[in-house]
Design an enzyme around this catalytic site. Structure first.
Site, PDB file in Angstrom:
ATOM      1  N   GLU A 277      11.086 -30.133  -8.054  1.00 39.09           N
ATOM      2  CA  GLU A 277      10.111 -31.249  -7.508  1.00 39.09           C
ATOM      3  C   GLU A 277      11.063 -32.439  -8.294  1.00 39.09           C
ATOM      4  O   GLU A 277      11.840 -32.884  -7.153  1.00 39.09           O
ATOM      5  CB  GLU A 277       9.415 -31.747  -8.419  1.00 39.09           C
ATOM      6  CG  GLU A 277       7.936 -31.147  -7.734  1.00 39.09           C
ATOM      7  CD  GLU A 277       7.651 -30.541  -6.807  1.00 39.09           C
ATOM      8  OE1 GLU A 277       8.094 -31.682  -5.626  1.00 39.09           O
ATOM      9  OE2 GLU A 277       7.782 -29.436  -5.861  1.00 39.09           O
ATOM     10  N   TRP A 280      14.198 -31.446  -5.658  1.00 41.28           N
ATOM     11  CA  TRP A 280      14.000 -31.987  -4.790  1.00 41.28           C
ATOM     12  C   TRP A 280      14.660 -33.701  -4.508  1.00 41.28           C
ATOM     13  O   TRP A 280      14.986 -34.100  -3.550  1.00 41.28           O
ATOM     14  CB  TRP A 280      12.328 -32.803  -4.282  1.00 41.28           C
ATOM     15  CG  TRP A 280      12.414 -31.080  -3.323  1.00 41.28           C
ATOM     16  CD1 TRP A 280      11.786 -30.195  -3.897  1.00 41.28           C
ATOM     17  CD2 TRP A 280      12.621 -30.843  -1.995  1.00 41.28           C
ATOM     18  NE1 TRP A 280      12.019 -28.661  -2.719  1.00 41.28           N
ATOM     19  CE2 TRP A 280      11.786 -29.352  -1.701  1.00 41.28           C
ATOM     20  CE3 TRP A 280      13.051 -31.209  -0.995  1.00 41.28           C
ATOM     21  CZ2 TRP A 280      12.208 -28.926  -0.529  1.00 41.28           C
ATOM     22  CZ3 TRP A 280      13.810 -30.509   0.307  1.00 41.28           C
ATOM     23  CH2 TRP A 280      12.307 -29.176   0.307  1.00 41.28           C
ATOM     24  N   TRP A 309       7.708 -41.653  21.710  1.00 41.70           N
ATOM     25  CA  TRP A 309       6.574 -42.275  20.939  1.00 41.70           C
ATOM     26  C   TRP A 309       5.854 -43.060  21.320  1.00 41.70           C
ATOM     27  O   TRP A 309       5.970 -43.986  22.202  1.00 41.70           O
ATOM     28  CB  TRP A 309       6.890 -42.860  19.340  1.00 41.70           C
ATOM     29  CG  TRP A 309       8.241 -41.789  18.589  1.00 41.70           C
ATOM     30  CD1 TRP A 309       9.517 -42.045  18.511  1.00 41.70           C
ATOM     31  CD2 TRP A 309       7.685 -40.806  17.953  1.00 41.70           C
ATOM     32  NE1 TRP A 309      10.338 -41.275  18.150  1.00 41.70           N
ATOM     33  CE2 TRP A 309       9.095 -40.038  17.212  1.00 41.70           C
ATOM     34  CE3 TRP A 309       6.653 -40.311  17.916  1.00 41.70           C
ATOM     35  CZ2 TRP A 309       9.421 -38.899  16.491  1.00 41.70           C
ATOM     36  CZ3 TRP A 309       7.110 -38.329  16.806  1.00 41.70           C
ATOM     37  CH2 TRP A 309       8.137 -38.453  16.297  1.00 41.70           C
ATOM     38  N   ASN A 344       1.268 -36.409  -3.597  1.00 44.11           N
ATOM     39  CA  ASN A 344       2.532 -35.848  -2.633  1.00 44.11           C
ATOM     40  C   ASN A 344       1.834 -34.730  -1.858  1.00 44.11           C
ATOM     41  O   ASN A 344       2.470 -35.200  -0.373  1.00 44.11           O
ATOM     42  CB  ASN A 344       3.644 -34.836  -3.802  1.00 44.11           C
ATOM     43  CG  ASN A 344       3.940 -34.156  -2.585  1.00 44.11           C
ATOM     44  OD1 ASN A 344       4.702 -34.828  -1.897  1.00 44.11           O
ATOM     45  ND2 ASN A 344       4.522 -32.634  -2.578  1.00 44.11           N
TER      46      ASN A 344
HETATM   47  P1  FAD Z   1       5.661 -34.626  -9.834  1.00 43.23           P
HETATM   48  O1  FAD Z   1       4.876 -33.666  -8.939  1.00 43.23           O
HETATM   49  O2  FAD Z   1       5.441 -34.995 -11.081  1.00 43.23           O
HETATM   50  O3  FAD Z   1       7.298 -34.630  -9.783  1.00 43.23           O
HETATM   51  C1  FAD Z   1       8.401 -35.285 -10.318  1.00 43.23           C
HETATM   52  C2  FAD Z   1       9.110 -36.401 -10.271  1.00 43.23           C
HETATM   53  O4  FAD Z   1       9.662 -35.494  -9.288  1.00 43.23           O
HETATM   54  C3  FAD Z   1       8.888 -37.128  -9.254  1.00 43.23           C
HETATM   55  O5  FAD Z   1       8.491 -38.523 -10.023  1.00 43.23           O
HETATM   56  C4  FAD Z   1       9.502 -37.796  -7.863  1.00 43.23           C
HETATM   57  O6  FAD Z   1      10.205 -38.264  -8.712  1.00 43.23           O
HETATM   58  C5  FAD Z   1      10.232 -36.641  -8.124  1.00 43.23           C
HETATM   59  N1  FAD Z   1       9.911 -35.631  -6.853  1.00 43.23           N
HETATM   60  C6  FAD Z   1       8.863 -35.265  -7.059  1.00 43.23           C
HETATM   61  N2  FAD Z   1       8.175 -34.983  -5.550  1.00 43.23           N
HETATM   62  C7  FAD Z   1       9.727 -34.901  -4.875  1.00 43.23           C
HETATM   63  C8  FAD Z   1      10.126 -34.983  -3.670  1.00 43.23           C
HETATM   64  N3  FAD Z   1       9.012 -34.481  -2.553  1.00 43.23           N
HETATM   65  N4  FAD Z   1      10.816 -35.780  -2.949  1.00 43.23           N
HETATM   66  C9  FAD Z   1      11.833 -36.239  -4.119  1.00 43.23           C
HETATM   67  N5  FAD Z   1      11.599 -36.284  -4.923  1.00 43.23           N
HETATM   68  C10 FAD Z   1      10.135 -35.861  -5.776  1.00 43.23           C
HETATM   69  N6  FAD Z   1       8.876 -40.083  -3.876  1.00 43.23           N
HETATM   70  C11 FAD Z   1       9.012 -41.195  -4.476  1.00 43.23           C
HETATM   71  O7  FAD Z   1       9.613 -41.226  -5.680  1.00 43.23           O
HETATM   72  N7  FAD Z   1       9.353 -42.111  -3.941  1.00 43.23           N
HETATM   73  C12 FAD Z   1       9.124 -42.478  -2.352  1.00 43.23           C
HETATM   74  O8  FAD Z   1       9.436 -43.671  -1.874  1.00 43.23           O
HETATM   75  C13 FAD Z   1       8.117 -41.257  -2.229  1.00 43.23           C
HETATM   76  N8  FAD Z   1       7.882 -40.742  -0.704  1.00 43.23           N
HETATM   77  C14 FAD Z   1       7.549 -40.064  -0.504  1.00 43.23           C
HETATM   78  C15 FAD Z   1       7.147 -40.098   1.491  1.00 43.23           C
HETATM   79  C16 FAD Z   1       7.221 -39.094   1.989  1.00 43.23           C
HETATM   80  C17 FAD Z   1       5.803 -39.162   3.672  1.00 43.23           C
HETATM   81  C18 FAD Z   1       6.382 -37.999   0.950  1.00 43.23           C
HETATM   82  C19 FAD Z   1       5.992 -36.960   1.630  1.00 43.23           C
HETATM   83  C20 FAD Z   1       6.455 -37.479  -0.809  1.00 43.23           C
HETATM   84  C21 FAD Z   1       7.431 -39.079  -0.928  1.00 43.23           C
HETATM   85  N9  FAD Z   1       7.951 -38.785  -1.941  1.00 43.23           N
HETATM   86  C22 FAD Z   1       7.954 -40.154  -2.656  1.00 43.23           C
HETATM   87  C23 FAD Z   1       7.637 -37.504  -3.039  1.00 43.23           C
HETATM   88  C24 FAD Z   1       6.931 -37.513  -3.662  1.00 43.23           C
HETATM   89  O9  FAD Z   1       5.316 -38.074  -3.254  1.00 43.23           O
HETATM   90  C25 FAD Z   1       6.802 -38.100  -5.107  1.00 43.23           C
HETATM   91  O10 FAD Z   1       7.669 -38.350  -6.029  1.00 43.23           O
HETATM   92  C26 FAD Z   1       5.187 -37.919  -6.314  1.00 43.23           C
HETATM   93  O11 FAD Z   1       4.355 -38.008  -4.968  1.00 43.23           O
HETATM   94  C27 FAD Z   1       5.578 -38.797  -7.522  1.00 43.23           C
HETATM   95  O12 FAD Z   1       4.609 -38.119  -8.328  1.00 43.23           O
HETATM   96  P2  FAD Z   1       4.418 -37.381  -9.697  1.00 43.23           P
HETATM   97  O13 FAD Z   1       5.684 -38.356  -9.561  1.00 43.23           O
HETATM   98  O14 FAD Z   1       3.360 -37.468 -10.392  1.00 43.23           O
HETATM   99  O15 FAD Z   1       5.739 -36.792  -9.306  1.00 43.23           O
END
Ligand code: FAD
Length: 474
Positions: A277, A280, A309, A344
């Site tokens: 993640e 990503w 759209w 997520n």
């Molecule tokens: P964890 O699962 O603990 O992951 C650790 C870290 O990895 C996160 O804190 C984040 O920095 C990064 N990460 C995880 N998944 C992704 C991903 N798919 N893409 C990029 N980075 C990721 N993340 C944001 O930080 N800001 C946003 O504005 C954002 N908008 C999103 C919009 C959509 C439509 C989707 C599908 C995903 C988005 N994400 C965003 C990615 C992801 O959903 C969140 O980072 C994640 O849910 C944060 O929770 P966590 O810290 O517990 O994640």
């Protein structure tokens, strides 16, 4: 000599490259500055919650800097252009020799920094650093020297580069010999819509590091089993800290590796799943630098711009308010509206619903998310939306359309998450929670909950037709 550190998206003392470099000369006078740009933030749809979070973190940084003998100046300008003018004058006034800052990669931020460097040229040395990523943009490329467009090969090359790179975290700078300062003026609030501080995300790098340590020690082993279950706190919840730089990705990686030394060898482990993640996050930032049009909300796949759209405010509002009649989508949107954070899996489901079930332009969803999210981040948000909308690089193909009911059944089987956010469904039994009106009809009960605003089976076909027409060039 005078060194000035310009704090932006790096609100922490530990592992902050610009701050560390500014303090490396023990004899230099070190100053720090933060510039709020509310008008620019509005243009970027920054959530008031995120502004509040920045302010709360900044107060802690101000205190920590003062303890080390570094005063933090705070200034508010309208926008980036004004911040360049102000900073140029400030450097002259304070006789700054070298300016230190960590790079930001969004297009307006990069233009601002270029402009500043022009203004300071010949007067102030500018030293900038790649700090908010494990590996700098442009450092992970195909054999042909291009940015990867597909995630899996990017990840492979990324890991190879990572093993060859020095990604150690830096300590916080040592206190200046001049001694600690007292904080005389509390930083004024920003000229931005007010927001309540988040109870779920206490401000400060200590809180972030504590959460990181606990997650890596106690939870990461179960990450793969739990990460898709919104009813469980199975992910790190570190995104708000990473988004404003209260925590660095190096700190995440190094802590993870300290707890799981076999991290890179075992790709089936929870630890690797979590690293995935973080990669990503890197992928989307690297992409944004390689394709700056993404910052302008252009789709990565051109033909998707021809999709016709639906312009329907009522449907958009129902989605925003969590009143679509699809419980998993509504619970997700209410979590977002209430807390500023969304799981997520739910971001994927609710984004897919807006685009594929309501056929509303993904950019309306991107904007709405940004305006609500505590962890709002242009690259990740844009990447996530373009993935869900099938307009992005390595996105879900347009003909793969999430069924919001079966997604709910799969990822919130007992409806625990749904009931938390939709108290009006409290009495609906587990096996009926994803289609509550069917149950209500059988029971001859009336639910205070909207009927589905669209029929998934039917709109699915309409969406497929709209994408196919766009692809054919119609
Ligand atoms: P964890 O699962 O603990 O992951 C650790 C870290 O990895 C996160 O804190 C984040 O920095 C990064 N990460 C995880 N998944 C992704 C991903 N798919 N893409 C990029 N980075 C990721 N993340 C944001 O930080 N800001 C946003 O504005 C954002 N908008 C999103 C919009 C959509 C439509 C989707 C599908 C995903 C988005 N994400 C965003 C990615 C992801 O959903 C969140 O980072 C994640 O849910 C944060 O929770 P966590 O810290 O517990 O994640």
């Amino acid at each position: 000599t005078t060194h000035l550190v310009w704090l932006r998206n790096d609100l922490r003392m530990t592992d902050n490259k610009a701050l560390y470099a500014a303090c490396s000369d023990p004899d230099a006078r070190v100053l720090a500055v933060f510039i709020a740009t509310p008008q620019q933030w509005r243009q970027h749809e920054m959530a008031p919650r995120q502004a509040e979070f920045i302010h709360a973190n900044l107060l802690q940084v101000q205190q920590a800097l003062a303890e080390r003998g570094i005063p933090l100046s705070y200034h508010q300008c309208d926008d980036f252009a004004a911040s360049v003018d102000w900073l140029t004058a400030y450097c002259a006034q304070e006789r700054v020799d070298t300016l230190f800052y960590n790079r930001q990669y969004e297009i307006n931020e990069r233009q601002r920094d270029q402009r500043l460097e022009q203004c300071l040229s010949g007067k102030v040395i500018c030293q900038s650093f790649d700090d908010s990523l494990l590996l700098p943009p442009g450092s992970v490329k195909t054999g042909g020297g291009e940015m990867y467009k597909i995630y899996t090969p990017f990840r492979k090359a990324f890991i190879q580069r990572l093993t060859e790179s020095d990604v150690r975290s830096l300590p916080a700078p040592k206190p200046r010999a001049s001694g600690a300062l007292s904080v005389a003026t509390v930083l004024a609030g920003f000229d931005y819509p007010p927001a309540e501080p988040s109870g779920d995300f206490p401000a400060g790098e200590e809180a972030a590091l504590q959460r990181l340590r606990t997650f890596c020690r106690e939870q990461v082993q179960d990450y793969l089993e739990q990460r898709d279950r919104p009813a469980i706190a199975g992910t790190s919840s570190l995104s708000p800290y990473l988004a404003i730089g209260a925590l660095s990705p190096r700190q995440c990686f190094n802590r993870l590796r300290a707890e799981c030394p076999q991290l890179l060898e075992n790709h089936d482990s929870g630890a690797f799943g979590w690293l995935n993640e973080l990669i990503w996050r890197e992928f989307y930032r690297h992409l944004m630098v390689a394709y700056p049009a993404l910052c302008k909300h252009r789709p990565f796949i051109d033909w998707t711009d021809r999709v016709r759209w639906r312009d329907n405010q009522a449907l958009l509002q129902a989605w925003q308010q969590g009143a679509t009649g699809y419980p998993i989508v509504d619970a997700a949107m209410r979590q977002l509206n209430t807390t500023g954070w969304m799981h997520n899996r739910l971001r994927m489901i609710s984004a897919s619903f807006l685009v594929k079930d309501l056929l509303i332009d993904w950019r309306a969803g991107e904007r709405y998310f940004m305006a609500q999210l505590l962890d709002g981040d242009l690259a990740a948000n844009n990447g996530g939306w373009q993935w869900a909308a099938s307009t992005g690089t390595d996105a879900a193909p347009y003909f793969r359309i999430f069924n919001p009911t079966t997604q709910g059944e799969r990822f919130d089987p007992q409806g625990t998450f749904i009931r938390k956010w939709l108290p009006e469904l409290a009495d609906v039994p587990d096996n009926a929670i994803h289609q509550p009106h069917r149950w209500a009809e059988q029971q001859q009960r009336v639910l205070d909950y909207p009927l589905p605003i669209v029929d998934h089976k039917q709109v699915r076909l309409e969406t497929l037709a709209a994408f196919e027409a766009a692809k054919r060039g119609e």
